[in-house]
Scaffold this active site. Structure first.
Site, PDB file in Angstrom:
ATOM      1  N   ASP A 198     -42.132 -25.958  40.471  1.00  0.00           N
ATOM      2  CA  ASP A 198     -41.747 -27.231  39.847  1.00  0.00           C
ATOM      3  C   ASP A 198     -42.038 -27.161  38.353  1.00  0.00           C
ATOM      4  OD1 ASP A 198     -44.407 -29.658  40.391  1.00  0.00           O
ATOM      5  OD2 ASP A 198     -44.563 -27.535  40.015  1.00  0.00           O
ATOM      6  N   PHE A 213     -40.155 -21.427  34.148  1.00  0.00           N
ATOM      7  CA  PHE A 213     -41.063 -20.588  33.359  1.00  0.00           C
ATOM      8  C   PHE A 213     -40.945 -20.794  31.850  1.00  0.00           C
ATOM      9  CE2 PHE A 213     -40.748 -18.214  37.387  1.00  0.00           C
ATOM     10  CZ  PHE A 213     -42.099 -18.084  37.700  1.00  0.00           C
TER      11      PHE A 213
END
Length: 224
Positions: free
Chosen positions: A64, A77
């Site tokens: 998430d 990321f």
């Protein structure tokens, strides 16, 4: 929520008509009106805006979004260019340096990857500020499974980078013989030394793409 307007729309438009998505939409609308939620609503679908389905070469699956201010912008990321590089991304950069000799940049903004066909997908697309996993189990997982299924159905070489157990739970969905599934430990500081460092996924992914006549990814993120 910014609308999806490119070729993803045809692939997932049926999801928008399903009861779970209507409930998800209402939940998200309410959360944004009452709470601080990340990423900004217009950025929720950035992974799809930046990487059309027809351009996907690699699917990099996260969980998430980052839950601190000004971090999340819709790509797994990745953080906004002005933010400190999170620990997992620092470890990704270290592996890139060891694997491909990439210089470690001064920022964590990964749009360059998305623009080259790396679908930076989280399984859950929103989160309440400072509350990790707070939007799990609300319907996003069903929606992003439909995204993964659409990628799995593509009749061309595609690589999946699945780091950590939650990402690897998707492996049963990935049954296309033209695709390559690479799995390793998660790059977080808790697990990076248990099989992420040394996985050489970036060179393996590029080698697979090149073998099949597909332009490899330039993984070097430039300084800002």
């Amino acid at each position: 929520m910014g609308m999806i307007t490119n070729d993803w729309l045809e692939a997932v438009s049926s999801e928008f008509k399903k009861p779970y998505y209507r409930e998800l939409y209402q939940f998200i609308k309410e959360e944004y009106s009452k709470e601080t939620v990340y990423p900004p609503a217009d950025d929720i679908f950035n992974a799809f805006h930046f990487t059309p389905l027809s351009k996907v070469k690699i699917l990099l699956l996260g969980q998430d979004p980052y839950h601190n201010v000004n971090q999340a912008h819709g790509l797994s990321f990745s953080v906004s260019a002005t933010q400190k590089i999170p620990p997992s991304l620092q470890n990704i950069y270290k592996e890139l340096q060891d694997d491909l000799g990439c210089k470690i940049p001064n920022n964590g903004y990964l749009k360059k990857w998305a623009d080259q066909g790396v679908l930076l997908l989280n399984t859950v697309l929103t989160v309440r500020a400072h509350q990790a996993n707070s939007h799990q189990g609300k319907g996003w997982e069903q929606f992003t499974d439909a995204i993964i299924e659409a990628v799995n159905a593509q009749d061309r070489p595609i690589v999946y980078l699945l780091w950590g157990r939650p990402a690897q739970r998707k492996i049963p969905m990935l049954n296309n013989p033209k695709h390559l599934v690479l799995k390793a430990a998660h790059p977080s500081p808790l697990s990076a030394y248990n099989g992420f460092f040394g996985c050489r996924h970036f060179s393996q992914a590029n080698a697979f793409l090149e073998e099949h006549g597909v332009e490899p990814v330039d993984w070097q993120i430039e300084d800002v």
